[in-house]
Design a protein around this motif. Structure first.
Motif, mmCIF file in Angstrom:
data_model
loop_
_atom_site.group_PDB
_atom_site.id
_atom_site.type_symbol
_atom_site.label_atom_id
_atom_site.label_comp_id
_atom_site.label_asym_id
_atom_site.label_seq_id
_atom_site.Cartn_x
_atom_site.Cartn_y
_atom_site.Cartn_z
ATOM 1 N N THR A 37 0.956 -1.246 -0.059
ATOM 2 C CA THR A 37 -0.038 -0.101 -0.047
ATOM 3 C C THR A 37 0.851 1.222 -0.224
ATOM 4 N N VAL A 38 1.968 1.330 0.712
ATOM 5 C CA VAL A 38 2.727 2.418 0.778
ATOM 6 C C VAL A 38 3.668 2.566 -0.598
ATOM 7 N N VAL A 39 3.793 1.744 -1.181
ATOM 8 C CA VAL A 39 4.803 1.780 -2.331
ATOM 9 C C VAL A 39 3.861 2.224 -3.603
ATOM 10 N N ALA A 40 2.677 1.723 -3.557
ATOM 11 C CA ALA A 40 1.708 2.135 -4.676
ATOM 12 C C ALA A 40 1.687 3.638 -5.019
ATOM 13 N N PRO A 41 1.423 4.605 -3.685
ATOM 14 C CA PRO A 41 1.558 6.015 -4.431
ATOM 15 C C PRO A 41 2.909 6.597 -5.105
ATOM 16 N N SER A 42 3.645 5.951 -4.546
ATOM 17 C CA SER A 42 5.209 6.334 -5.376
ATOM 18 C C SER A 42 5.279 5.940 -6.825
ATOM 19 N N VAL A 43 4.570 4.814 -7.043
ATOM 20 C CA VAL A 43 4.563 4.157 -8.269
ATOM 21 C C VAL A 43 3.489 5.238 -9.078
ATOM 22 N N LEU A 44 2.220 5.393 -8.346
ATOM 23 C CA LEU A 44 1.308 6.286 -9.028
ATOM 24 C C LEU A 44 1.845 7.590 -9.335
ATOM 25 N N GLY A 45 2.828 8.244 -8.725
ATOM 26 C CA GLY A 45 3.332 9.371 -8.824
ATOM 27 C C GLY A 45 4.072 9.410 -10.347
ATOM 28 N N ARG A 46 4.810 8.196 -10.744
ATOM 29 C CA ARG A 46 5.296 8.137 -12.034
ATOM 30 C C ARG A 46 4.507 8.380 -12.985
ATOM 31 N N ALA A 47 3.410 7.622 -12.819
ATOM 32 C CA ALA A 47 2.003 8.024 -13.946
ATOM 33 C C ALA A 47 1.795 9.289 -14.101
ATOM 34 N N THR A 48 1.831 10.265 -13.151
ATOM 35 C CA THR A 48 1.553 11.735 -13.176
ATOM 36 C C THR A 48 2.407 12.144 -13.643
ATOM 37 N N ASP A 49 3.828 11.882 -13.233
ATOM 38 C CA ASP A 49 5.279 12.440 -14.113
ATOM 39 C C ASP A 49 4.986 12.314 -15.643
ATOM 40 N N LEU A 50 4.600 10.935 -15.961
ATOM 41 C CA LEU A 50 4.652 10.725 -17.643
ATOM 42 C C LEU A 50 3.758 11.730 -18.095
ATOM 43 N N ILE A 51 2.083 11.776 -17.621
ATOM 44 C CA ILE A 51 1.389 12.703 -18.024
ATOM 45 C C ILE A 51 1.736 14.039 -18.101
ATOM 46 N N PHE A 52 2.341 14.645 -17.081
ATOM 47 C CA PHE A 52 2.678 16.052 -16.907
ATOM 48 C C PHE A 52 3.891 16.153 -17.834
ATOM 49 N N ASP A 53 4.809 15.276 -17.975
ATOM 50 C CA ASP A 53 5.957 15.566 -18.903
ATOM 51 C C ASP A 53 5.531 15.559 -20.247
ATOM 52 N N GLY A 54 4.606 14.686 -20.755
ATOM 53 C CA GLY A 54 4.053 14.872 -22.142
ATOM 54 C C GLY A 54 3.354 15.907 -22.478
ATOM 55 N N ILE A 55 2.626 16.389 -21.703
ATOM 56 C CA ILE A 55 1.833 17.727 -21.728
ATOM 57 C C ILE A 55 2.846 18.949 -22.128
ATOM 58 N N VAL A 56 3.695 19.068 -20.920
ATOM 59 C CA VAL A 56 4.564 19.975 -21.310
ATOM 60 C C VAL A 56 5.615 19.949 -22.466
ATOM 61 N N GLY A 57 6.026 18.570 -22.545
ATOM 62 C CA GLY A 57 6.957 18.443 -23.915
ATOM 63 C C GLY A 57 6.286 18.672 -25.052
ATOM 64 N N ARG A 58 4.724 18.552 -25.074
ATOM 65 C CA ARG A 58 4.090 18.697 -26.536
ATOM 66 C C ARG A 58 4.120 20.215 -26.932
ATOM 67 N N SER A 59 4.339 21.115 -25.721
ATOM 68 C CA SER A 59 4.222 22.445 -26.073
ATOM 69 C C SER A 59 5.638 23.199 -26.478
ATOM 70 N N LEU A 60 6.507 22.394 -26.632
ATOM 71 C CA LEU A 60 7.699 22.953 -26.786
ATOM 72 C C LEU A 60 8.060 22.689 -28.158
ATOM 73 N N ASP A 61 8.860 23.412 -28.560
ATOM 74 C CA ASP A 61 9.458 23.462 -30.122
ATOM 75 C C ASP A 61 10.112 21.993 -30.064
ATOM 76 N N PRO A 62 9.802 21.174 -31.397
ATOM 77 C CA PRO A 62 10.378 19.855 -31.442
ATOM 78 C C PRO A 62 11.782 20.120 -32.152
ATOM 79 N N SER A 63 12.123 21.282 -32.609
ATOM 80 C CA SER A 63 13.383 21.211 -33.239
ATOM 81 C C SER A 63 14.521 21.343 -32.415
ATOM 82 N N LEU A 64 14.092 21.721 -31.151
ATOM 83 C CA LEU A 64 15.254 22.114 -30.018
ATOM 84 C C LEU A 64 15.254 20.839 -29.172
ATOM 85 N N SER A 65 16.672 20.564 -28.624
ATOM 86 C CA SER A 65 16.500 19.624 -27.562
ATOM 87 C C SER A 65 16.025 20.176 -26.472
ATOM 88 N N LYS A 66 16.108 19.383 -25.355
ATOM 89 C CA LYS A 66 15.648 19.907 -23.769
ATOM 90 C C LYS A 66 16.680 20.981 -23.275
#
Length: 626
Positions: free
Chosen positions: A35-64
């Motif tokens: 039960t304790v480990v689950a929220p930490s793993v779920l936080g990884r899903a949040t990071d994937l979604i947030f990273d994808g949303i922010v990454g889509r708004s950036l210029d694909p011709s540039l690197s990070k």
């Protein structure tokens, strides 16, 4: 009254279940870890979604790195720090496949945790029921080892309440608190470890409320504990009052005391209400108080966590996991607070049960017990006894009751007549002197040996729910039907039993309400006859029967007195005038002894009794006979 030691003693009752408790602890630990480990793993899903949303708004011709350098050049350092800490690719959106895999892992963790928690709950229920079963058995065995003195000084309803209500309350309290308490404690430790791993600073913020919560719980619990003690004490008193009123309901109605009985009940009920209300109200403050502190803690973590995300020190998923941990961290603390009232209630009941278990027992039967054989010769040698150490009752009493002789004991109320019988039965032990049965001190015999040779019929009859045949056979469970019938004929039960619908199979209730008082007494006499005792004790046994039935009982006892000792306590002159020996008692001493004619001729205490109460009984009997 002593919460800590009582909890420790109650916990000691779980010792025989160590092996099962070890398995339960393992399952609980594994369940909490998942039960304790689950929220930490779920936080990884949040990071994937947030990273994808922010990454889509950036210029694909540039690197990070180019995006971060550009933001710093524009003076937007906060956003640059946040993107620098994120795992994204400019122009790439949300990786839903990766999100799905993470969510499946989280689902598997929660399912496995639930299954493990179910198993530990199942095993805990088995272990607790075995503990309560042993406790009930121990209390039942203890009651049989308690001396009659204990029951003389304790209300029957209160004893029944301890044996039933209090044990049930302990069972429910342990079931509702122990499992949750174990999980809550492990959860607090596990969640705290995860919080420290994610962010020591946020963990410090979360821990600020813990000492305050502990202090609030301790203060409130201390105030509510006396009220829980009062609650279960009042429950015992109320049960005693109800049991007394129910047992004597005919007398209550006969004397028109219904209103007074109702008033006493309402006073007891009101006392129980006030004690229960105060106990539940005061202890009920704990949970909302801890929830309030938890909400303050939640706000503080959200604010500080947001600032840490903005600075790039933490990812959004880590803060989201931490916030979830903070809620989980507060939840077990709140649950512990809510369980305090249940635990206090259970401990209060446990203390009442421990009072019975700690009560002084009868003296243990001697290991080298001596049996006796013979006709039932009973001898009192300088016997002294007192109920109250300050009030002497029997002093230096000596006499001999020979086999085959009927010994009548007479005297005014409080003279010690029934006490004499209680000493013979070892319901009480003498303070000094000795009582012997066929030359053997009864204290050198086991109580079972002594009482197996003694038959007793009291003024207050007792019948249990069952048939007349079963009630008679209670005197000797191995008796044949023929022996039961013979005892019934000797005691004249056979005279009235055939008028009943089912004869000897007629079922009577516990109070014997469907047979008359005289018929009940005849059944108890038959029961004593079936036991075939060496010593027969009749304590006002004929007081509930009519004159004609009394004559029949006297004939029956005369037949049984052959080679047996008979003690008869009676007020009717007709019952005792044929006794071989009459003992006249006053203030615990035998002031006269002899036959009926000898004592009348002496014109002493017996003559005075005969001239007053006893002779009035004789006159009344003679009038009825004419």
């Amino acid at each position: 009254m002593t919460f800590g030691p009582s909890v420790k003693r109650l916990a000691g009752r779980l010792a025989p279940e160590r092996a099962v408790l070890a398995v339960i602890l393992f399952f609980a630990l594994a369940s909490v870890v998942l039960t304790v480990v689950a929220p930490s793993v779920l936080g990884r899903a949040t990071d994937l979604i947030f990273d994808g949303i922010v990454g889509r708004s950036l210029d694909p011709s540039l690197s990070k790195e180019q995006v971060v350098e550009g933001l710093r050049a524009q003076g937007d350092s906060s956003r640059a720090d946040m993107i620098s800490a994120m795992d994204l690719v400019p122009g790439r959106g949300v990786d839903f496949d990766a999100v799905g895999r993470v969510l499946l892992i989280v689902l598997a963790l929660y399912v496995a945790s639930a299954v493990l928690q179910w198993f530990q709950g199942y095993l805990l229920n088995i272990a607790l029921q075995r503990v309560i079963k042993r406790l009930r058995t121990e209390v039942e065995a203890k009651i049989h080892r308690l001396p009659l003195r204990y029951f003389d000084s304790t209300k029957r309803g209160d004893v029944l309440s301890r044996v039933t209500n209090d044990i049930d309350n302990v069972s429910q309290s342990l079931q509702q608190t122990l499992s949750q308490l174990v999980i809550s404690v492990i959860s607090v430790v596990g969640i705290l470890g995860m919080m420290l791993w994610i962010s020591p600073l946020l963990a410090l913020v979360a821990l600020l409320t813990v000492p305050v919560s502990v202090l609030v719980t301790a203060v409130i619990a201390k105030r509510s504990q006396p009220h829980f003690v009062a609650q279960w004490t009042q429950t015992g008193s109320l049960n005693a009052q109800v049991e007394e009123a129910y047992t004597g309901h005919e007398l209550v109605k006969a004397y028109g005391r219904q209103d007074e009985t109702a008033r006493v009940f309402h006073e007891s009920n009101e006392g129980l209400f006030r004690a229960s209300f105060r106990a539940q109200f005061i202890s009920g403050i704990i949970m909302p108080a801890i929830m309030f502190l938890g909400n303050l803690n939640y706000v503080a973590i959200a604010v500080v966590g947001g600032l840490r995300v903005a600075s790039g020190s933490l990812s959004l998923g880590e803060v989201q996991a931490f916030i979830q941990y903070s809620r989980q961290f507060t939840q077990p603390l709140t649950q512990i607070g809510s369980m305090v009232n249940l635990l206090q209630s259970g401990v209060a009941s446990a203390e009442r049960i421990f009072e019975i278990l700690d009560a002084e027992e009868e003296e243990v039967d001697p290991a080298d017990a001596r049996g006796s054989a013979g006709g039932g010769r009973v001898e009192f040698r300088d016997v002294s006894f007192r109920y109250d150490a300050e009030r002497p009752l029997i002093e230096n009493l000596s006499f001999v009751a020979e086999p085959g002789r009927m010994v009548a004991i007479v005297g005014p109320t409080g003279a010690g007549k029934t006490t004499l019988v209680n000493l013979v039965m070892r319901f009480y032990d003498v303070d000094s002197g000795s009582i012997t049965l066929d030359g053997v001190d009864i204290r050198d015999m086991t109580r079972a040996q002594l009482r197996s040779r003694t038959g007793m019929v009291l003024q207050d009859t007792w019948l249990f729910g069952g048939t007349i045949r079963e009630n008679i056979r209670y005197g000797n469970v191995d008796a044949t039907d023929e022996q039961v019938m013979e005892a019934a004929r000797i005691s004249y039960v056979d005279r009235f039993v055939h008028s009943l619908p089912d004869g000897y199979e007629t079922v009577i209730d516990e109070e014997g309400g469907n047979v008359s008082a005289g018929e009940k007494q005849l059944i108890t006499i038959a029961r004593a006859f079936l036991a075939d005792p060496s010593v027969l004790i009749l304590d006002e046994a004929t007081s509930s029967v009519d004159t004609r039935t009394e004559l029949l009982v006297q004939k029956a006892t005369a037949a049984l007195r052959s080679d047996r000792t008979s003690f008869v306590i009676a007020h009717r002159l007709s019952t005792i005038r044929d006794a071989d020996l009459i003992l006249v008692m006053e203030n615990g001493s035998i002031v006269e002894q002899g036959t009926h004619e000898e004592l009348l001729a002496a014109r002493g205490a017996y003559h005075r009794l005969s001239a007053s109460g006893l002779q009035e009984q004789q006159v009344a009997s003679g009038s009825m006979g004419s």
